[in-house]
Motif scaffolding. Structure first.
Motif, PDB file in Angstrom:
ATOM      1  N   GLY A 290       0.860  -1.178   0.000  1.00 44.52           N
ATOM      2  CA  GLY A 290       0.000   0.000   0.000  1.00 44.52           C
ATOM      3  C   GLY A 290       0.892   1.222   0.000  1.00 44.52           C
ATOM      4  N   GLN A 291       0.564   2.175   0.877  1.00 42.68           N
ATOM      5  CA  GLN A 291       1.419   3.358   0.985  1.00 42.68           C
ATOM      6  C   GLN A 291       1.982   3.446   2.401  1.00 42.68           C
ATOM      7  OE1 GLN A 291      -1.526   6.147  -0.347  1.00 42.68           O
ATOM      8  NE2 GLN A 291      -1.397   5.311  -2.408  1.00 42.68           N
ATOM      9  N   ASN A 292       3.224   3.901   2.503  1.00 42.22           N
ATOM     10  CA  ASN A 292       3.907   4.000   3.803  1.00 42.22           C
ATOM     11  C   ASN A 292       3.739   2.710   4.613  1.00 42.22           C
ATOM     12  OD1 ASN A 292       4.583   6.712   3.256  1.00 42.22           O
ATOM     13  ND2 ASN A 292       2.535   7.348   3.895  1.00 42.22           N
ATOM     14  N   ASP A 293       4.096   1.612   3.991  1.00 46.05           N
ATOM     15  CA  ASP A 293       3.863   0.307   4.611  1.00 46.05           C
ATOM     16  C   ASP A 293       4.684   0.120   5.888  1.00 46.05           C
ATOM     17  OD1 ASP A 293       2.175  -0.154   2.548  1.00 46.05           O
ATOM     18  OD2 ASP A 293       3.571  -1.385   1.393  1.00 46.05           O
ATOM     19  N   VAL A 294       4.036  -0.467   6.872  1.00 43.40           N
ATOM     20  CA  VAL A 294       4.704  -0.772   8.142  1.00 43.40           C
ATOM     21  C   VAL A 294       4.598  -2.279   8.362  1.00 43.40           C
ATOM     22  CG1 VAL A 294       4.647  -0.429  10.646  1.00 43.40           C
ATOM     23  CG2 VAL A 294       4.154   1.480   9.117  1.00 43.40           C
ATOM     24  N   GLY A 295       5.722  -2.879   8.719  1.00 43.76           N
ATOM     25  CA  GLY A 295       5.718  -4.320   8.998  1.00 43.76           C
ATOM     26  C   GLY A 295       5.896  -5.156   7.750  1.00 43.76           C
TER      27      GLY A 295
ATOM     28  N   ASN B 275       5.739  -1.584  23.857  1.00 46.42           N
ATOM     29  CA  ASN B 275       5.040  -1.499  22.568  1.00 46.42           C
ATOM     30  C   ASN B 275       4.977  -0.040  22.092  1.00 46.42           C
ATOM     31  OD1 ASN B 275       3.771  -2.702  20.462  1.00 46.42           O
ATOM     32  ND2 ASN B 275       1.735  -2.607  21.351  1.00 46.42           N
ATOM     33  N   GLN B 276       4.611   0.851  23.003  1.00 43.28           N
ATOM     34  CA  GLN B 276       4.530   2.276  22.646  1.00 43.28           C
ATOM     35  C   GLN B 276       5.911   2.811  22.272  1.00 43.28           C
ATOM     36  OE1 GLN B 276       2.794   3.917  26.162  1.00 43.28           O
ATOM     37  NE2 GLN B 276       0.719   3.232  25.656  1.00 43.28           N
ATOM     38  N   CYS B 277       6.887   2.389  23.076  1.00 41.78           N
ATOM     39  CA  CYS B 277       8.256   2.831  22.835  1.00 41.78           C
ATOM     40  C   CYS B 277       8.733   2.358  21.455  1.00 41.78           C
ATOM     41  CB  CYS B 277       9.134   2.241  23.948  1.00 41.78           C
ATOM     42  SG  CYS B 277      10.765   2.896  23.988  1.00 41.78           S
ATOM     43  N   LEU B 278       8.378   1.099  21.133  1.00 41.13           N
ATOM     44  CA  LEU B 278       8.802   0.544  19.840  1.00 41.13           C
ATOM     45  C   LEU B 278       8.126   1.268  18.682  1.00 41.13           C
ATOM     46  CD1 LEU B 278       8.825  -3.265  20.706  1.00 41.13           C
ATOM     47  CD2 LEU B 278      10.799  -1.882  20.030  1.00 41.13           C
ATOM     48  N   MET B 279       6.852   1.619  18.872  1.00 38.10           N
ATOM     49  CA  MET B 279       6.152   2.353  17.817  1.00 38.10           C
ATOM     50  C   MET B 279       6.878   3.662  17.515  1.00 38.10           C
ATOM     51  SD  MET B 279       2.209   1.584  18.854  1.00 38.10           S
ATOM     52  CE  MET B 279       1.422   2.765  17.806  1.00 38.10           C
ATOM     53  N   HIS B 280       7.312   4.296  18.603  1.00 37.12           N
ATOM     54  CA  HIS B 280       8.034   5.559  18.467  1.00 37.12           C
ATOM     55  C   HIS B 280       9.346   5.328  17.699  1.00 37.12           C
ATOM     56  CE1 HIS B 280       9.255   9.602  19.441  1.00 37.12           C
ATOM     57  NE2 HIS B 280      10.344   9.169  20.046  1.00 37.12           N
TER      58      HIS B 280
ATOM     59  N   ALA C  76      12.831   5.281  12.869  1.00 42.30           N
ATOM     60  CA  ALA C  76      13.623   4.488  11.913  1.00 42.30           C
ATOM     61  C   ALA C  76      13.040   4.590  10.505  1.00 42.30           C
ATOM     62  CB  ALA C  76      13.671   3.031  12.371  1.00 42.30           C
ATOM     63  N   THR C  77      11.707   4.704  10.412  1.00 46.92           N
ATOM     64  CA  THR C  77      11.083   4.856   9.084  1.00 46.92           C
ATOM     65  C   THR C  77      11.516   6.169   8.443  1.00 46.92           C
ATOM     66  OG1 THR C  77       9.193   3.602   9.891  1.00 46.92           O
ATOM     67  CG2 THR C  77       8.859   4.822   7.860  1.00 46.92           C
ATOM     68  N   ASP C  78      11.539   7.226   9.265  1.00 47.05           N
ATOM     69  CA  ASP C  78      12.010   8.519   8.745  1.00 47.05           C
ATOM     70  C   ASP C  78      13.470   8.424   8.309  1.00 47.05           C
ATOM     71  OD1 ASP C  78       9.566   9.591   9.190  1.00 47.05           O
ATOM     72  OD2 ASP C  78      10.088  10.553  11.106  1.00 47.05           O
ATOM     73  N   MET C  79      14.264   7.733   9.142  1.00 42.40           N
ATOM     74  CA  MET C  79      15.686   7.569   8.804  1.00 42.40           C
ATOM     75  C   MET C  79      15.835   6.792   7.498  1.00 42.40           C
ATOM     76  SD  MET C  79      17.325   6.617  12.505  1.00 42.40           S
ATOM     77  CE  MET C  79      18.894   6.081  11.884  1.00 42.40           C
ATOM     78  N   GLN C  80      14.977   5.776   7.351  1.00 42.97           N
ATOM     79  CA  GLN C  80      15.050   4.949   6.140  1.00 42.97           C
ATOM     80  C   GLN C  80      14.834   5.806   4.885  1.00 42.97           C
ATOM     81  OE1 GLN C  80      11.780   2.291   5.468  1.00 42.97           O
ATOM     82  NE2 GLN C  80      13.098   0.658   4.692  1.00 42.97           N
ATOM     83  N   LYS C  81      13.850   6.712   4.999  1.00 50.60           N
ATOM     84  CA  LYS C  81      13.574   7.589   3.860  1.00 50.60           C
ATOM     85  C   LYS C  81      14.782   8.503   3.595  1.00 50.60           C
ATOM     86  CE  LYS C  81       8.602   7.626   4.595  1.00 50.60           C
ATOM     87  NZ  LYS C  81       7.575   8.283   5.382  1.00 50.60           N
ATOM     88  N   ALA C  82      15.365   8.996   4.703  1.00 51.37           N
ATOM     89  CA  ALA C  82      16.462   9.953   4.568  1.00 51.37           C
ATOM     90  C   ALA C  82      17.713   9.328   3.955  1.00 51.37           C
ATOM     91  CB  ALA C  82      16.793  10.552   5.933  1.00 51.37           C
TER      92      ALA C  82
ATOM     93  N   SER D  65      21.851  -0.843   6.809  1.00 55.36           N
ATOM     94  CA  SER D  65      21.836  -0.999   8.265  1.00 55.36           C
ATOM     95  C   SER D  65      20.564  -0.412   8.871  1.00 55.36           C
ATOM     96  CB  SER D  65      23.087  -0.361   8.886  1.00 55.36           C
ATOM     97  OG  SER D  65      23.173   0.979   8.478  1.00 55.36           O
ATOM     98  N   VAL D  66      20.081   0.684   8.280  1.00 56.11           N
ATOM     99  CA  VAL D  66      18.822   1.257   8.794  1.00 56.11           C
ATOM    100  C   VAL D  66      17.661   0.311   8.513  1.00 56.11           C
ATOM    101  CG1 VAL D  66      17.195   3.169   8.567  1.00 56.11           C
ATOM    102  CG2 VAL D  66      19.636   3.634   8.594  1.00 56.11           C
ATOM    103  N   GLU D  67      17.675  -0.264   7.305  1.00 52.62           N
ATOM    104  CA  GLU D  67      16.633  -1.222   6.927  1.00 52.62           C
ATOM    105  C   GLU D  67      16.632  -2.411   7.894  1.00 52.62           C
ATOM    106  OE1 GLU D  67      14.465  -1.352   4.350  1.00 52.62           O
ATOM    107  OE2 GLU D  67      13.842  -3.448   4.564  1.00 52.62           O
TER     108      GLU D  67
END
Lengths: 119, 672
Positions: free
Chosen positions: A89-94, B68-73, B78-84, B93-95
């Protein structure tokens, strides 16, 4: 899109979902996948050898899109043949998201749930 | 030791039950939370009193929720870092870190779901991510506190962490929440198959492979007495087109030592599949010859992947097969025979015309017109029924429930299911079960129990209210529509099997080239046109014809040889009949053939001890016995051999063990 398990995903309104299927190890046997979304045929926008099913999330938050699929293994399909299903999808997580339906799996259908969540 | 453990527990509890401290930990320090969890998880709960055990579980749940909350954060970061860092050296390594975090969160989600379930907390899943909808649900029926009092798992975001199923420590839940042994056959069949597959793969996600379908069948069972009767009358769906494979061959050519038949068959159709399934090259040892065979496509696919798309792209490579035979002197190690000096022949076959595969144009047209619509019809009927229950309530004067109620009900039952199955797999009696059937039964009981408590109970009791209009729709449209679709599929399956058989009987023309290498004679090449036609006037006998010429590579005039070695022709009539010796699921048949062969061997002209015109008549039969074991035998008469002007009668027999077929049949037996 966010993966909950291999057959369940959280999606957002307006999100474009793609289900790409890769039939593998079929040799000379004909692969085929049929898909229905919420009771209506979901057309294959790819080819019979590399099917792709796409839809846009249109249901309201709290409801679910369901893609029901059947994977065909004809009598001449080798024992190690399988369909790899990649869902995105978009911005996929997991993800990578999806599953494999192998000839060794006695159930050749799947019901994928896309739960519509607030953005 | 025990005292120290309790002290640790109390310290951890004090730390995490303190709102201020816990709030501070929420986002900032995942590592500290991991450390606390690790400490708690190491403790032996068997030595705790019931009240302390309860406190232990509650505190563990608190820590899991915070982590769980901490991991979501962290995943967000990490998702932002992945994009960057995309397309830079740091991307890998980020992936990798992102994947690790996602996997960890997935594990934690599973643990939260299981803990909340065992603690009887409302909403057995992890922390909700969206607005929750009130869900009318089942009364508690569990003997183990599996279900919450409300039974609801609304708005859960639990992930079952398929890929980490074995790594995640799981709290065992050792009995199903309810007994649903009398579930409708169509439902029980699906669940039993899922359970068997989970046992064989260890992947509990497959418990929800057909989630929407199994929920719908349960609703059908609970909606009314009439709908229950109707759903119970439905036959379990048998997937189309799955028939046992009964034929395969690509041995040495008809002339090689050890060959029992004097005629060569096209034998191409199956080759491809076998070459692929064995990694590109197939090996066959008949005791006299070791034959290695492959196809150009299988070699092509080795470098890529045997996807249907690559197959379609490969073009003529799909039509060419190669084989090499070696004399067997080492019976213990097949591949030790693969030496140049042991090479007795090599050959190439090209399919000229005819296509017996299911990719043949005629078969594809038939499939598209007759079979595909029937498959889609069943899916549509199921989908429409679900859609009606989810969305049509808005048209109902009763307005019996909120807009998301159906999804919530379905979700409450399905989302925790992989974790419940995983928890069952952690139980001692699952692990100690001696057969896969026993293990599958334990898992199917869990799935059916969850459907009973999560779906059947609420619908039957009216907690999930179906309107009269919906019940009427189920009875008069959904179930009759599904029955019709299933009936159509039974007919489609018959048509498909007939078409499949017909496809095997069309004309097939193959050109074969064989290079014979002889230790004490001149090497020669043989070219042959091979034709096979099943739909002949002699039906049910199948006609196979060969016509060939062979040439010496280096003719030896001293041996009366010239470039053209021989001209040959052969005709064979093959038939099959049912075998009384095989098991019910084994579709192997007795095969027999009558073969006549004529050869004009030019070098034998004008030699008193030899005959240039050699005729052979042969009867060949193969009788299948149990599970891939068969007895091939042949009786032949020849007016001479290539070397001697002497009539001879030969009787050959042996045993043939087909490991592929053996494996398939064993699997078929298991699944039955």
């Amino acid at each position: 899109m966010k993966k909950i398990n291999s057959f369940t995903y959280d999606v957002h309104a307006g999100e474009q979902i793609t289900i790409a299927v890769t039939p593998t190890n079929f040799g000379s046997s004909l692969p085929d996948v049929e898909a229905v979304l919420d009771g209506t045929d979901l057309p294959n926008t790819g080819t019979n050898d590399a099917p792709v099913f796409q839809f846009t999330v249109t249901k309201p938050v709290g409801q679910t899109h369901r893609a029901l699929m059947e994977f065909i293994f004809l009598g001449d399909a080798p024992p190690n043949s399988f369909y790899q299903v990649d869902i995105s999808g978009q911005n996929d997580v997991g993800c990578p998201c999806g599953f494999i339906i192998a000839k060794s799996n006695p159930v050749k259908e799947a019901g994928i749930r896309f739960r519509v969540k607030a953005a | 030791m025990k005292g120290s453990a309790y002290l640790n527990l109390i310290l951890v509890l004090v730390l995490c039950l303190s709102p201020t401290l816990c709030l501070a930990q929420n986002i900032t320090d995942c590592d500290q939370l991991r450390g606390s969890i690790e400490q708690l998880e190491k403790m032996d709960i068997n030595t705790m009193s019931p009240s302390l055990r309860q406190l232990y579980k509650e505190s563990l749940l608190t820590l899991y929720t915070q982590l769980n909350q901490c991991l979501m954060h962290e995943i967000d970061i990490a998702t932002d870092m992945q994009k960057a860092v995309a397309k830079t050296g740091a991307a890998a390594s980020v992936e990798s870190k992102l994947r690790a975090l996602i996997n960890e969160k997935s594990d934690i989600d599973g643990k939260i779901t299981v803990l909340r379930t065992t603690l009887n907390l409302a909403g057995a899943g992890p922390a909700p991510a969206g607005p929750q909808q009130p869900v009318p649900t089942a009364p508690p029926t569990s003997t183990q506190g599996l279900r919450t009092k409300s039974g609801a798992v609304a708005g859960t975001t639990g992930a079952s962490g398929t890929t980490n199923a074995q790594a995640a420590p799981v709290i065992p839940i050792c009995s199903p929440s309810a007994n649903y042994d009398d579930a409708p056959g169509i439902l029980k069949d699906l669940v039993t198959k899922h359970a068997a597959f989970i046992v064989s793969t260890g992947d509990p996600d497959f418990a929800v492979q057909t989630g929407p379908q199994i929920v719908l069948y349960t609703i059908f069972d609970a909606a009314s007495d009439n709908s229950s009767k109707l759903v119970r009358a439905l036959e379990a769906y048998q997937y189309l087109g799955e028939t046992a494979r009964t034929d395969k061959q690509l041995g040495a050519s008809a002339k090689s030592d050890g060959a029992v038949s004097a005629i060569e068959k096209p034998g191409f159709a199956w080759l491809l599949g076998f070459a692929i399934e064995h990694g590109g090259i197939t090996k066959k040892n008949d005791g006299t010859n070791l034959t290695l065979s492959t196809s150009l496509y299988s070699l092509y696919a080795l470098a890529r992947k045997d996807t249907a798309e690559n197959y379609a792209r490969a073009g003529i490579l799909n039509r060419v097969a190669l084989a090499a035979s070696f004399a067997v002197d080492n019976k213990n190690n097949d591949l030790a025979n693969v030496r140049r000096k042991d090479l007795t022949e090599w050959s190439a076959k090209v399919r000229l015309f005819g296509d017996r595969s299911t990719r043949a144009a005629k078969f594809q047209t038939f499939f598209a017109e007759k079979i595909r619509p029937a498959i889609s019809e069943r899916l549509r009927e199921i989908g429409k029924s679900i859609e009606f229950l989810e969305t049509d309530f808005a048209n109902d004067v009763d307005k019996v429930r909120p807009a998301s109620a159906y999804s919530d009900l379905e979700d409450a039952t399905l989302t925790p299911l992989p974790d419940l199955v995983r928890a069952r797999m952690a139980c001692p009696n699952y692990k100690s079960a001696t057969t896969d059937e026993q293990r599958a039964k334990l898992l199917s009981d869990v799935i059916l129990g969850q459907l009973k408590t999560g779906i059947y109970g609420p619908v039957k009791s009216g907690q999930f209210k179906l309107s009269q209009r919906e019940i009427t729709h189920i009875e008069q449209q959904s179930l009759p529509g599904l029955k019709k679709a299933l009936d159509n599929l039974v007919q489609a399956d018959k048509d498909l099997k007939k078409m499949f058989e017909d496809a095997q009987t069309g004309p097939l023309g193959t050109f074969a080239y064989t290079n014979h290498r002889q230790a004490n004679a001149s090497d020669y090449s043989e070219t042959k046109f091979i034709f096979e036609q099943d739909k002949s006037f002699l039906r049910p006998l199948k006609l196979t014809g060969n016509f060939g010429l062979s040439f010496y590579n280096k003719p030896d005039p001293a041996l009366n040889q010239q470039k053209l070695r021989d001209v040959s022709a052969a005709l064979s009539f093959d038939g099959t009949s049912r075998s009384p010796f095989t098991e019910a699921e084994n579709q192997s048949k007795i095969t027999y053939s009558f073969v006549g062969r004529y050869e004009r061997l030019l070098e034998n002209r004008r030699l008193a001890q030899r005959k240039p015109d050699i005729g052979t008549v042969q009867f060949v039969m193969e009788i299948p016995f149990m599970k891939g074991l068969s007895l091939p035998l042949s009786l032949s008469y020849a007016n001479a051999t290539e070397e001697e002007r002497k009539k001879n009668v030969k009787f050959n027999f042996g045993f043939h063990l087909d490991t592929d077929k053996l494996f398939d049949l064993l699997k078929a037996t298991t699944s039955h």
